[in-house]
Design a protein around this motif. Structure first.
Motif, PDB file in Angstrom:
ATOM      1  N   MET A   1       0.827  -1.193   0.000  1.00  0.00           N
ATOM      2  CA  MET A   1       0.000   0.000   0.000  1.00  0.00           C
ATOM      3  C   MET A   1       0.868   1.251   0.000  1.00  0.00           C
ATOM      4  O   MET A   1       0.493   2.243  -0.566  1.00  0.00           O
ATOM      5  N   ASP A   2       2.027   1.172   0.626  1.00  0.00           N
ATOM      6  CA  ASP A   2       2.905   2.339   0.658  1.00  0.00           C
ATOM      7  C   ASP A   2       3.380   2.711  -0.741  1.00  0.00           C
ATOM      8  O   ASP A   2       3.642   3.873  -1.019  1.00  0.00           O
ATOM      9  N   ASP A   3       3.474   1.719  -1.620  1.00  0.00           N
ATOM     10  CA  ASP A   3       3.901   2.008  -2.981  1.00  0.00           C
ATOM     11  C   ASP A   3       2.855   2.833  -3.729  1.00  0.00           C
ATOM     12  O   ASP A   3       3.180   3.627  -4.609  1.00  0.00           O
ATOM     13  N   CYS A   4       1.593   2.634  -3.393  1.00  0.00           N
ATOM     14  CA  CYS A   4       0.514   3.326  -4.105  1.00  0.00           C
ATOM     15  C   CYS A   4       0.413   4.790  -3.713  1.00  0.00           C
ATOM     16  O   CYS A   4       0.228   5.654  -4.559  1.00  0.00           O
ATOM     17  N   ILE A   5       0.493   5.077  -2.438  1.00  0.00           N
ATOM     18  CA  ILE A   5       0.272   6.454  -1.988  1.00  0.00           C
ATOM     19  C   ILE A   5       1.542   7.135  -1.515  1.00  0.00           C
ATOM     20  O   ILE A   5       1.509   8.281  -1.082  1.00  0.00           O
ATOM     21  N   GLY A   6       2.657   6.476  -1.570  1.00  0.00           N
ATOM     22  CA  GLY A   6       3.911   7.101  -1.182  1.00  0.00           C
ATOM     23  C   GLY A   6       4.052   7.223   0.321  1.00  0.00           C
ATOM     24  O   GLY A   6       3.578   6.387   1.085  1.00  0.00           O
ATOM     25  N   ASP A   7       4.678   8.307   0.767  1.00  0.00           N
ATOM     26  CA  ASP A   7       4.930   8.502   2.191  1.00  0.00           C
ATOM     27  C   ASP A   7       3.789   9.221   2.908  1.00  0.00           C
ATOM     28  O   ASP A   7       3.911   9.539   4.084  1.00  0.00           O
ATOM     29  N   LYS A   8       2.709   9.514   2.209  1.00  0.00           N
ATOM     30  CA  LYS A   8       1.614  10.247   2.830  1.00  0.00           C
ATOM     31  C   LYS A   8       0.881   9.374   3.835  1.00  0.00           C
ATOM     32  O   LYS A   8       0.701   8.179   3.635  1.00  0.00           O
ATOM     33  N   ASP A   9       0.441  10.004   4.908  1.00  0.00           N
ATOM     34  CA  ASP A   9      -0.357   9.312   5.911  1.00  0.00           C
ATOM     35  C   ASP A   9      -1.844   9.566   5.694  1.00  0.00           C
ATOM     36  O   ASP A   9      -2.660   9.206   6.532  1.00  0.00           O
ATOM     37  N   TYR A  10      -2.178  10.208   4.598  1.00  0.00           N
ATOM     38  CA  TYR A  10      -3.567  10.550   4.332  1.00  0.00           C
ATOM     39  C   TYR A  10      -3.842  10.389   2.837  1.00  0.00           C
ATOM     40  O   TYR A  10      -2.937  10.295   2.029  1.00  0.00           O
ATOM     41  N   MET A  11      -5.117  10.361   2.506  1.00  0.00           N
ATOM     42  CA  MET A  11      -5.546  10.333   1.106  1.00  0.00           C
ATOM     43  C   MET A  11      -6.411  11.559   0.875  1.00  0.00           C
ATOM     44  O   MET A  11      -7.092  12.025   1.792  1.00  0.00           O
ATOM     45  N   SER A  12      -6.396  12.077  -0.311  1.00  0.00           N
ATOM     46  CA  SER A  12      -7.206  13.251  -0.596  1.00  0.00           C
ATOM     47  C   SER A  12      -8.125  12.966  -1.781  1.00  0.00           C
ATOM     48  O   SER A  12      -7.835  12.138  -2.629  1.00  0.00           O
ATOM     49  N   ALA A  13      -9.231  13.651  -1.778  1.00  0.00           N
ATOM     50  CA  ALA A  13     -10.195  13.561  -2.874  1.00  0.00           C
ATOM     51  C   ALA A  13     -10.638  14.972  -3.205  1.00  0.00           C
ATOM     52  O   ALA A  13     -10.645  15.863  -2.348  1.00  0.00           O
ATOM     53  N   SER A  14     -11.004  15.185  -4.457  1.00  0.00           N
ATOM     54  CA  SER A  14     -11.468  16.511  -4.847  1.00  0.00           C
ATOM     55  C   SER A  14     -12.818  16.397  -5.537  1.00  0.00           C
ATOM     56  O   SER A  14     -13.158  15.356  -6.094  1.00  0.00           O
ATOM     57  N   VAL A  15     -13.569  17.468  -5.467  1.00  0.00           N
ATOM     58  CA  VAL A  15     -14.881  17.542  -6.085  1.00  0.00           C
ATOM     59  C   VAL A  15     -14.800  18.598  -7.178  1.00  0.00           C
ATOM     60  O   VAL A  15     -14.254  19.682  -6.980  1.00  0.00           O
ATOM     61  N   SER A  16     -15.344  18.272  -8.326  1.00  0.00           N
ATOM     62  CA  SER A  16     -15.314  19.193  -9.456  1.00  0.00           C
ATOM     63  C   SER A  16     -16.087  20.467  -9.136  1.00  0.00           C
ATOM     64  O   SER A  16     -17.075  20.456  -8.401  1.00  0.00           O
ATOM     65  N   VAL A  17     -15.670  21.557  -9.728  1.00  0.00           N
ATOM     66  CA  VAL A  17     -16.394  22.818  -9.550  1.00  0.00           C
ATOM     67  C   VAL A  17     -17.750  22.756 -10.256  1.00  0.00           C
ATOM     68  O   VAL A  17     -18.626  23.563  -9.987  1.00  0.00           O
ATOM     69  N   TYR A  18     -17.918  21.787 -11.142  1.00  0.00           N
ATOM     70  CA  TYR A  18     -19.173  21.625 -11.879  1.00  0.00           C
ATOM     71  C   TYR A  18     -20.073  20.561 -11.264  1.00  0.00           C
ATOM     72  O   TYR A  18     -21.010  20.097 -11.892  1.00  0.00           O
ATOM     73  N   TYR A  19     -19.821  20.189 -10.024  1.00  0.00           N
ATOM     74  CA  TYR A  19     -20.559  19.102  -9.380  1.00  0.00           C
ATOM     75  C   TYR A  19     -22.063  19.366  -9.357  1.00  0.00           C
ATOM     76  O   TYR A  19     -22.853  18.485  -9.712  1.00  0.00           O
ATOM     77  N   GLU A  20     -22.472  20.547  -8.958  1.00  0.00           N
ATOM     78  CA  GLU A  20     -23.906  20.858  -8.877  1.00  0.00           C
ATOM     79  C   GLU A  20     -24.551  20.831 -10.248  1.00  0.00           C
ATOM     80  O   GLU A  20     -25.663  20.317 -10.421  1.00  0.00           O
ATOM     81  N   GLU A  21     -23.866  21.400 -11.259  1.00  0.00           N
ATOM     82  CA  GLU A  21     -24.412  21.390 -12.606  1.00  0.00           C
ATOM     83  C   GLU A  21     -24.548  19.959 -13.130  1.00  0.00           C
ATOM     84  O   GLU A  21     -25.534  19.608 -13.773  1.00  0.00           O
ATOM     85  N   LEU A  22     -23.560  19.126 -12.835  1.00  0.00           N
ATOM     86  CA  LEU A  22     -23.617  17.731 -13.264  1.00  0.00           C
ATOM     87  C   LEU A  22     -24.773  16.990 -12.590  1.00  0.00           C
ATOM     88  O   LEU A  22     -25.440  16.163 -13.217  1.00  0.00           O
ATOM     89  N   ARG A  23     -25.018  17.295 -11.338  1.00  0.00           N
ATOM     90  CA  ARG A  23     -26.159  16.675 -10.648  1.00  0.00           C
ATOM     91  C   ARG A  23     -27.478  17.118 -11.257  1.00  0.00           C
ATOM     92  O   ARG A  23     -28.400  16.325 -11.411  1.00  0.00           O
ATOM     93  N   GLN A  24     -27.584  18.409 -11.611  1.00  0.00           N
ATOM     94  CA  GLN A  24     -28.808  18.915 -12.229  1.00  0.00           C
ATOM     95  C   GLN A  24     -29.050  18.254 -13.584  1.00  0.00           C
ATOM     96  O   GLN A  24     -30.174  17.875 -13.915  1.00  0.00           O
ATOM     97  N   VAL A  25     -27.990  18.115 -14.365  1.00  0.00           N
ATOM     98  CA  VAL A  25     -28.114  17.478 -15.674  1.00  0.00           C
ATOM     99  C   VAL A  25     -28.498  16.012 -15.517  1.00  0.00           C
ATOM    100  O   VAL A  25     -29.346  15.495 -16.248  1.00  0.00           O
ATOM    101  N   ALA A  26     -27.895  15.336 -14.570  1.00  0.00           N
ATOM    102  CA  ALA A  26     -28.229  13.930 -14.330  1.00  0.00           C
ATOM    103  C   ALA A  26     -29.691  13.791 -13.911  1.00  0.00           C
ATOM    104  O   ALA A  26     -30.376  12.846 -14.324  1.00  0.00           O
ATOM    105  N   ALA A  27     -30.175  14.720 -13.105  1.00  0.00           N
ATOM    106  CA  ALA A  27     -31.579  14.682 -12.697  1.00  0.00           C
ATOM    107  C   ALA A  27     -32.494  14.952 -13.891  1.00  0.00           C
ATOM    108  O   ALA A  27     -33.544  14.311 -14.037  1.00  0.00           O
ATOM    109  N   TYR A  28     -32.116  15.887 -14.759  1.00  0.00           N
ATOM    110  CA  TYR A  28     -32.912  16.181 -15.956  1.00  0.00           C
ATOM    111  C   TYR A  28     -32.958  14.973 -16.883  1.00  0.00           C
ATOM    112  O   TYR A  28     -33.983  14.703 -17.519  1.00  0.00           O
TER     113      TYR A  28
END
Length: 88
Positions: A1-28
């Motif tokens: 597992m250390d090979d995958c994330i390197g020396d970090k003790d945490y993982m990060s995730a990001s959310v697109s700035v278009y997340y709300e628009e994408l949800r609206q389109v998916a609902a439509y």
């Protein structure tokens, strides 16, 4: 597992700035209005494909807007005449 994330003790995730628009389109996309729009497109798109594939609309033959408009108009007339004879 250390090979995958390197020396970090945490993982990060990001959310697109278009997340709300994408949800609206998916609902439509789940609505009945979208299904009606999709059915209309399914009837129209083959006509554009025919104009592009068989009548030279993939690339215009002339320069200048008036000549291009004339080419598009004549192609549309030819397609409509073909459709009229098909419907008779």
């Amino acid at each position: 597992m250390d090979d995958c994330i390197g020396d970090k003790d945490y993982m990060s995730a990001s959310v697109s700035v278009y997340y709300e628009e994408l949800r609206q389109v998916a609902a439509y996309n789940e609505t009945e209005a979208f299904q009606k729009d999709k059915a209309i497109c399914a009837r129209i798109e083959p006509k554009f494909g025919e104009a592009k594939r068989f009548h030279g609309m993939a690339r215009v033959l002339y320069r200048w807007l008036k000549k291009v408009n004339l080419q598009v108009l004549l192609t549309a007339i030819a397609l409509n005449v073909k459709r009229i004879f098909t419907l008779l």
